[in-house]
Design a protein around this motif. Structure first.
Motif, PDB file in Angstrom:
ATOM      1  N   GLY A 110     -25.094  15.182  27.873  1.00 18.01           N
ATOM      2  CA  GLY A 110     -23.720  15.607  28.101  1.00 18.01           C
ATOM      3  C   GLY A 110     -22.710  14.543  27.738  1.00 18.01           C
ATOM      4  O   GLY A 110     -21.642  14.840  27.182  1.00 18.01           O
ATOM      5  N   TYR A 130     -19.001  16.086  26.732  1.00 15.40           N
ATOM      6  CA  TYR A 130     -18.622  16.962  27.833  1.00 15.40           C
ATOM      7  C   TYR A 130     -18.436  16.200  29.145  1.00 15.40           C
ATOM      8  O   TYR A 130     -17.714  16.651  30.034  1.00 15.40           O
ATOM      9  CB  TYR A 130     -19.667  18.055  28.045  1.00 15.40           C
ATOM     10  CG  TYR A 130     -19.677  19.098  26.960  1.00 15.40           C
ATOM     11  CD1 TYR A 130     -18.612  19.980  26.803  1.00 15.40           C
ATOM     12  CD2 TYR A 130     -20.762  19.218  26.096  1.00 15.40           C
ATOM     13  CE1 TYR A 130     -18.616  20.951  25.821  1.00 15.40           C
ATOM     14  CE2 TYR A 130     -20.782  20.180  25.099  1.00 15.40           C
ATOM     15  CZ  TYR A 130     -19.709  21.039  24.962  1.00 15.40           C
ATOM     16  OH  TYR A 130     -19.720  21.989  23.981  1.00 15.40           O
ATOM     17  N   LEU A 131     -19.113  15.065  29.274  1.00 15.78           N
ATOM     18  CA  LEU A 131     -19.083  14.309  30.522  1.00 15.78           C
ATOM     19  C   LEU A 131     -18.642  12.873  30.271  1.00 15.78           C
ATOM     20  O   LEU A 131     -19.016  12.272  29.251  1.00 15.78           O
ATOM     21  CB  LEU A 131     -20.469  14.271  31.170  1.00 15.78           C
ATOM     22  CG  LEU A 131     -21.136  15.596  31.533  1.00 15.78           C
ATOM     23  CD1 LEU A 131     -22.540  15.331  32.063  1.00 15.78           C
ATOM     24  CD2 LEU A 131     -20.313  16.333  32.557  1.00 15.78           C
ATOM     25  N   PHE A 181     -11.108  17.335  36.108  1.00 19.77           N
ATOM     26  CA  PHE A 181     -11.461  18.595  35.441  1.00 19.77           C
ATOM     27  C   PHE A 181     -11.050  19.843  36.218  1.00 19.77           C
ATOM     28  O   PHE A 181     -11.105  20.936  35.667  1.00 19.77           O
ATOM     29  CB  PHE A 181     -12.976  18.650  35.199  1.00 19.77           C
ATOM     30  CG  PHE A 181     -13.475  17.591  34.269  1.00 19.77           C
ATOM     31  CD1 PHE A 181     -13.489  17.801  32.896  1.00 19.77           C
ATOM     32  CD2 PHE A 181     -13.936  16.375  34.749  1.00 19.77           C
ATOM     33  CE1 PHE A 181     -13.960  16.817  32.023  1.00 19.77           C
ATOM     34  CE2 PHE A 181     -14.404  15.390  33.898  1.00 19.77           C
ATOM     35  CZ  PHE A 181     -14.414  15.611  32.534  1.00 19.77           C
ATOM     36  N   GLY A 185     -14.521  22.631  36.498  1.00 18.97           N
ATOM     37  CA  GLY A 185     -13.971  22.469  35.153  1.00 18.97           C
ATOM     38  C   GLY A 185     -12.908  23.466  34.779  1.00 18.97           C
ATOM     39  O   GLY A 185     -12.485  23.530  33.614  1.00 18.97           O
ATOM     40  N   TYR A 195     -10.799  23.653  31.149  1.00 23.64           N
ATOM     41  CA  TYR A 195     -11.360  24.604  30.195  1.00 23.64           C
ATOM     42  C   TYR A 195     -10.897  26.047  30.420  1.00 23.64           C
ATOM     43  O   TYR A 195     -11.036  26.877  29.524  1.00 23.64           O
ATOM     44  CB  TYR A 195     -12.885  24.556  30.236  1.00 23.64           C
ATOM     45  CG  TYR A 195     -13.441  23.220  29.815  1.00 23.64           C
ATOM     46  CD1 TYR A 195     -13.527  22.865  28.465  1.00 23.64           C
ATOM     47  CD2 TYR A 195     -13.874  22.296  30.764  1.00 23.64           C
ATOM     48  CE1 TYR A 195     -14.029  21.628  28.090  1.00 23.64           C
ATOM     49  CE2 TYR A 195     -14.383  21.063  30.387  1.00 23.64           C
ATOM     50  CZ  TYR A 195     -14.456  20.736  29.050  1.00 23.64           C
ATOM     51  OH  TYR A 195     -14.946  19.519  28.679  1.00 23.64           O
ATOM     52  N   TYR A 253     -18.903  21.265  30.464  1.00 25.68           N
ATOM     53  CA  TYR A 253     -18.910  20.312  31.575  1.00 25.68           C
ATOM     54  C   TYR A 253     -19.699  20.877  32.762  1.00 25.68           C
ATOM     55  O   TYR A 253     -20.613  20.226  33.275  1.00 25.68           O
ATOM     56  CB  TYR A 253     -17.470  19.995  31.974  1.00 25.68           C
ATOM     57  CG  TYR A 253     -17.288  19.429  33.348  1.00 25.68           C
ATOM     58  CD1 TYR A 253     -17.746  18.161  33.679  1.00 25.68           C
ATOM     59  CD2 TYR A 253     -16.634  20.171  34.343  1.00 25.68           C
ATOM     60  CE1 TYR A 253     -17.573  17.646  34.952  1.00 25.68           C
ATOM     61  CE2 TYR A 253     -16.456  19.663  35.611  1.00 25.68           C
ATOM     62  CZ  TYR A 253     -16.924  18.400  35.909  1.00 25.68           C
ATOM     63  OH  TYR A 253     -16.751  17.898  37.167  1.00 25.68           O
ATOM     64  N   TYR A 254     -19.362  22.070  33.181  1.00 29.55           N
ATOM     65  CA  TYR A 254     -20.031  22.664  34.341  1.00 29.55           C
ATOM     66  C   TYR A 254     -21.484  23.027  34.025  1.00 29.55           C
ATOM     67  O   TYR A 254     -22.391  22.738  34.817  1.00 29.55           O
ATOM     68  CB  TYR A 254     -19.274  23.901  34.811  1.00 29.55           C
ATOM     69  CG  TYR A 254     -20.011  24.691  35.868  1.00 29.55           C
ATOM     70  CD1 TYR A 254     -20.404  24.092  37.061  1.00 29.55           C
ATOM     71  CD2 TYR A 254     -20.330  26.040  35.662  1.00 29.55           C
ATOM     72  CE1 TYR A 254     -21.083  24.818  38.033  1.00 29.55           C
ATOM     73  CE2 TYR A 254     -21.006  26.768  36.631  1.00 29.55           C
ATOM     74  CZ  TYR A 254     -21.379  26.150  37.804  1.00 29.55           C
ATOM     75  OH  TYR A 254     -22.064  26.856  38.763  1.00 29.55           O
ATOM     76  N   THR A 264     -23.767  19.874  33.791  1.00 29.09           N
ATOM     77  CA  THR A 264     -24.036  19.284  35.105  1.00 29.09           C
ATOM     78  C   THR A 264     -24.936  20.194  35.938  1.00 29.09           C
ATOM     79  O   THR A 264     -25.770  19.708  36.711  1.00 29.09           O
ATOM     80  CB  THR A 264     -22.730  18.999  35.865  1.00 29.09           C
ATOM     81  OG1 THR A 264     -21.993  20.217  36.023  1.00 29.09           O
ATOM     82  CG2 THR A 264     -21.877  17.977  35.143  1.00 29.09           C
TER      83      THR A 264
END
Length: 246
Positions: free
Chosen positions: A105, A110-111, A188, A192, A196, A203-204, A207
């Motif tokens: 990620g 994304y992270l 976020f 997120g 988003y 992201y979500y 994770t």
């Protein structure tokens, strides 16, 4: 004539906890389980800093866990020794599993790199500034402490359970906490959504996969090593001992 009396065994697989064992178990739960809360406090309230909390609470907390483990071995407190061992080994295992997905990620963008952020917060630098070897090492140590904390809490509270117990714990509790608490939620939004606009975002979802891997790793460790029920199952199934009839 003698009168018969009926008794109910509370935990047939283990002796009843002594006052010393109970006190030490709660001490380990408090000192070993606090680590993830430190970064939440540090990023939610400017009165706290991870630079202080790590050295004042995080590191001493893990030292206390180690000291209690050594005492439990010497005193023959096998149940407490096993619970701590499961927490530590499970924490290492779940951290490695989590990082396999988390690293992807970070690589995909994304992270943020949480290890860099942790290390910079501990050394007093800007959260996402370029890390130094010292700050990154401290960040990795704190990241590992968090993994051990999550595993210790599960080991002490729930103990030996079916495989889906650690998975639900990691996905429903740990993931939800990460998605709704600092330091990630202010960046976020919950799950997120602020960044988003939809819950189906990288992201979500990444994770979520990372915490699923974390839960499966902890389940494997629990299945291999845990030999006792935790405090909560024992408490919920405990029944008062029947007194002898007069």
């Amino acid at each position: 004539m003698p009168t018969a009396s009926a008794t109910v065994t509370v935990q047939p697989s283990a002796p009843i906890a002594t006052g010393t064992e109970t006190t030490l178990t709660l001490l380990v739960l408090a000192t070993g389980g606090i680590s993830p809360l430190l970064v939440v406090a540090a990023t939610a309230n400017s009165s706290f800093s991870l630079q202080v909390l790590f050295w004042a609470l995080g590191l001493p907390g893990m030292a206390i866990v180690a000291a209690v483990y050594l005492y439990a071995r010497a005193a023959g407190l096998e149940r407490l020794q096993n619970r701590i061992a499961v927490g530590v080994t499970g924490g290492i295992t779940l951290t490695l599993a989590l990082d396999l997905v988390r690293g992807a990620g970070v690589h995909l963008g994304y992270l943020p790199d949480s290890i860099t952020m942790f290390g910079n917060l501990i050394t007093g630098a800007q959260p996402m500034a370029g890390p130094t070897p010292a700050s990154y090492t401290l960040g990795a140590v704190y990241h590992l402490f968090n993994g051990i904390s999550f595993a210790l809490v599960y080991s002490i509270l729930f103990g030996r359970t079916r495989w889906w117990g650690p998975v639900l714990y990691a996905v429903l509790f740990v993931e939800t906490a990460m998605m709704t608490l600092p330091p990630m939620e202010p960046q976020f939004g919950p799950f997120g959504l602020d960044k988003y606009g939809t819950i189906f975002n990288g992201y979500y979802l990444i994770t979520l996969l990372a915490h699923l891997a974390m839960g499966l790793a902890l389940a494997a460790d629990i299945g291999c090593m845990a030999r006792h029920r935790g405090l909560l199952p024992a408490l919920l199934t405990r029944r008062p001992t029947t007194q002898p009839a007069p």
